[in-house]
Scaffold this active site. Structure first.
Site, PDB file in Angstrom:
ATOM      1  N   ASP A 104      35.114  43.531  44.548  1.00 28.52           N
ATOM      2  CA  ASP A 104      35.399  43.360  42.895  1.00 28.52           C
ATOM      3  C   ASP A 104      34.888  41.947  42.701  1.00 28.52           C
ATOM      4  O   ASP A 104      33.754  41.649  42.706  1.00 28.52           O
ATOM      5  CB  ASP A 104      36.850  43.446  42.913  1.00 28.52           C
ATOM      6  N   ARG A 105      35.870  41.124  42.117  1.00 29.88           N
ATOM      7  CA  ARG A 105      35.159  39.838  41.445  1.00 29.88           C
ATOM      8  C   ARG A 105      34.501  38.881  42.632  1.00 29.88           C
ATOM      9  O   ARG A 105      33.449  38.340  42.321  1.00 29.88           O
ATOM     10  CB  ARG A 105      36.268  38.961  40.706  1.00 29.88           C
ATOM     11  N   ARG A 108      31.232  39.953  43.186  1.00 28.10           N
ATOM     12  CA  ARG A 108      30.053  39.328  42.122  1.00 28.10           C
ATOM     13  C   ARG A 108      29.611  37.901  42.422  1.00 28.10           C
ATOM     14  O   ARG A 108      28.568  37.505  42.362  1.00 28.10           O
ATOM     15  CB  ARG A 108      30.555  39.384  40.715  1.00 28.10           C
ATOM     16  N   HIS A 149      40.765  45.870  30.785  1.00 27.64           N
ATOM     17  CA  HIS A 149      40.743  44.461  31.184  1.00 27.64           C
ATOM     18  C   HIS A 149      39.448  43.625  30.934  1.00 27.64           C
ATOM     19  O   HIS A 149      39.308  42.499  30.628  1.00 27.64           O
ATOM     20  CB  HIS A 149      41.466  44.263  32.355  1.00 27.64           C
ATOM     21  N   TRP A 150      38.313  44.367  31.115  1.00 29.95           N
ATOM     22  CA  TRP A 150      37.182  43.499  31.066  1.00 29.95           C
ATOM     23  C   TRP A 150      36.759  43.034  29.625  1.00 29.95           C
ATOM     24  O   TRP A 150      36.376  42.119  29.505  1.00 29.95           O
ATOM     25  CB  TRP A 150      35.796  44.503  31.553  1.00 29.95           C
ATOM     26  N   TYR A 211      36.102  36.098  33.868  1.00 30.07           N
ATOM     27  CA  TYR A 211      35.429  37.302  32.954  1.00 30.07           C
ATOM     28  C   TYR A 211      34.763  37.121  31.813  1.00 30.07           C
ATOM     29  O   TYR A 211      33.719  37.601  31.519  1.00 30.07           O
ATOM     30  CB  TYR A 211      36.555  38.040  32.550  1.00 30.07           C
ATOM     31  N   HIS A 272      40.010  52.128  44.267  1.00 30.95           N
ATOM     32  CA  HIS A 272      39.529  50.589  43.991  1.00 30.95           C
ATOM     33  C   HIS A 272      39.646  49.811  44.986  1.00 30.95           C
ATOM     34  O   HIS A 272      38.773  48.931  45.613  1.00 30.95           O
ATOM     35  CB  HIS A 272      39.848  50.164  42.376  1.00 30.95           C
TER      36      HIS A 272
END
Length: 294
Positions: A104-105, A108, A149-150, A211, A272
């Site tokens: 997930d984050r 990135r 939520h993005w 974000y 997820h």
């Protein structure tokens, strides 16, 4: 959880980075996603530590790591800055080369780490993401509804922070419980940690900064790579949940092959939260790849 691991805090350019370290062998950096902490790895960390020196870190803004304020350009939470945290942490720990498993984050951050520190990252496994730029450009109704939520978190200060701080446990359950598996994958011990850390002062600011950066400065950096023909060059394995939004909304392998030179991957039978939903399957898929020779 994390039997045989030690917990530490190192300061990287003034920001404390919390992490657990355990095991022996070549270095493996584990990076978590939102709205969680390094605890996402608790079902696989001890097995990984039989083969690697495992460093499970909290990203800045999350967990017990430092939480600097967001800035006008969101540079404090750019993936370039967050990747630099991890590169310096690994140097401080004596690991100039290492492998990465990230979700997930954290995936990135790992993507940026692999580009900006290409000589240091040996190989990488990324879980349940497509490249950030591709996901924003490919946004459709189904994706927006699933990843609401993005678009909530990137609203200007202080509204998202105020709403999260007013009921952090409810926010956490609204995000995590809305996925295909609901709250079933999360042990009471892990959930208690996620709730504790989300309620810490500054966490809401940190996650919103993360974000906001992804919707602004990170896209600038990603586009600059594309324009310059810069790609992720280490061997990369990407996996995603067959029951999640990545499978439903994106051609993940195709998108990764646009920005990386050596890519393999597949969907897994889960949603997820791969490391907590199907930890044994994750180990079966990730370990042979991480063991592979260069």
């Amino acid at each position: 959880m994390f039997q045989g691991f030690e917990k530490h805090l190192r300061y990287i350019k003034g920001v404390g980075i919390a992490f657990r370290i355990g095991g022996h062998g070549p270095a493996l950096l584990l990076l978590h996603g939102h709205p969680q902490t390094h605890v996402i790895w608790h079902k696989v960390a001890e097995t990984l530590a039989q083969h690697f020196t495992v460093i499970a870190a909290d990203l800045r803004g999350y967990g017990d790591s430092g939480k600097p304020d967001d800035d006008a350009e969101h540079l404090n939470y750019s993936k370039r800055t967050m990747a630099a945290d991890m590169a310096e942490l690994m140097s401080d720990l004596g690991f100039e080369r290492f492998k990465v498993l990230a979700h997930d984050r954290g995936a990135r951050v790992a993507h940026r780490l692999g580009v900006d520190y290409a000589s240091r990252v040996e190989r990488m496994v990324l879980l349940d993401i497509a490249p950030t730029l591709a996901m924003y450009r490919g946004t459709n109704e189904a994706f927006a509804r699933s990843y609401w939520h993005w678009f909530f978190l990137i609203r200007p200060q202080p509204l998202p922070e105020m709403l999260i701080n007013s009921a952090p446990a409810q926010y956490l359950k609204s995000v995590m419980g809305a996925r295909s598996a609901g709250m079933a994958p999360f042990t009471p011990e892990a959930l208690k940690e996620y709730e504790r850390c989300l309620a810490l002062p500054g966490t809401a600011t940190g996650i919103c900064g993360d974000y906001r950066a992804s919707a602004t400065i990170d896209l600038v950096h990603d586009q600059a790579d594309i324009d310059a023909g810069v790609k992720l060059t280490c061997p990369l394995k990407v996996m995603w949940g067959a029951e999640g939004a990545i499978e439903a909304c994106f051609d993940a392998l195709s998108e990764w092959r646009k920005v990386a030179t050596q890519v393999e991957g597949k969907a897994l039978p889960c949603g997820h939260y791969i490391a907590e939903e199907i930890p044994e399957t994750l180990l079966d898929e990730a370990l042979p790849f991480l063991f592979s020779a260069e």
